[in-house]
Design a protein around this motif. Structure first.
Motif, PDB file in Angstrom:
ATOM      1  N   LYS A  74       0.830  -1.204   0.000  1.00 38.64           N
ATOM      2  CA  LYS A  74       0.000   0.000   0.000  1.00 38.64           C
ATOM      3  C   LYS A  74       0.868   1.260   0.000  1.00 38.64           C
ATOM      4  N   SER A 122      -7.204   2.607  -0.089  1.00 39.53           N
ATOM      5  CA  SER A 122      -5.749   2.541  -0.194  1.00 39.53           C
ATOM      6  C   SER A 122      -5.276   2.968  -1.568  1.00 39.53           C
ATOM      7  N   THR A 150      -4.087   6.835   1.603  1.00 38.88           N
ATOM      8  CA  THR A 150      -3.182   6.474   2.692  1.00 38.88           C
ATOM      9  C   THR A 150      -2.342   7.640   3.193  1.00 38.88           C
TER      10      THR A 150
END
Length: 233
Positions: A74, A122, A150
């Motif tokens: 991520k 994400s 994120t």
């Protein structure tokens, strides 16, 4: 009390996991080197490559990005670069954002009913806007008042939801978070948000038993007293 805002995840919630795993990710992987060769000197891309170098000193950025892709990382610079690559695919028609058939009508009804809508995924903000802006149901971006990725923090950390509630200017308890991932809902509920797990059989989601559940967006509406939508909507 019914929530005043809905914060939604994308993959597994509004959109089939297969669209991301088997469509978007391979598309970006195949295009990576060519995209960097063509756009690597542009300020936005160069800045992201600098973040990659800072995260893995002494390694070639492409090798780092490939490793991140293989691990389904991520990492924020990877997600941002993927979003830029996908932008080209959406622009020339090679990509179109998947939404489950029940999603768009509910989003429109909720927005028309006065709820604030936002996304937390994400995937980068760029990628989020592309999926909803070039969706099978048309351009839904105007329905949303916020997009969060994120850069707000990891999705399984309470502090991320504290930050999002602050950014939205709402008490956490007035925000309903929708996700298929129980651990994300754990973090959101710990921050005071309401939560609902989307358990879509098509995606093989396993109900956690820790949160309210719904198989689709109309079921969310019924469970939380949100505006309903007609089939025509």
């Amino acid at each position: 009390m019914p929530p005043r805002a809905v914060l939604t995840d994308i993959e597994g919630t509004t959109t089939a996991i297969a669209f991301v795993k088997d469509g978007l990710f391979p598309f970006a992987a195949e295009a990576l080197e060519g995209f960097l060769a063509t756009h690597g000197a542009e300020p936005e891309v160069a800045g992201l490559l600098a973040e990659v170098r800072a995260a893995a000193p002494g390694r070639e950025p492409v090798a780092v990005l490939r490793a991140w892709m293989a691990a389904d990382s991520k990492a924020t610079p990877l997600k941002a670069l993927q979003g830029l690559i996908w932008r080209q695919g959406y622009a020339d028609g090679r990509l179109q954002g998947h939404l489950w058939p029940d999603v768009a009508g509910c989003l429109r009804a909720w927005a028309a009913g006065g709820l604030r809508l936002a996304v937390y995924s994400s995937g980068s903000v760029e990628a989020q806007r592309l999926i909803f802006g070039h969706s099978v149901a048309g351009d839904l971006v105007p329905l949303f008042s916020g997009f969060f990725d994120t850069r707000m923090g990891a999705k399984r950390e309470r502090a991320s939801y504290d930050a999002i509630a602050a950014a939205m200017g709402l008490p956490p308890g007035e925000i309903l978070f929708l996700s298929d991932v129980a651990e994300e809902l754990d973090a959101a509920v710990a921050a005071g948000l309401q939560g609902c797990q989307l358990v879509r059989p098509e995606d093989g989601t396993v109900a956690s038993g820790r949160h309210p559940e719904a198989r689709d967006f109309p079921a969310v509406a019924r469970r939380f007293g949100l505006p309903a939508h007609s089939q025509a909507g």
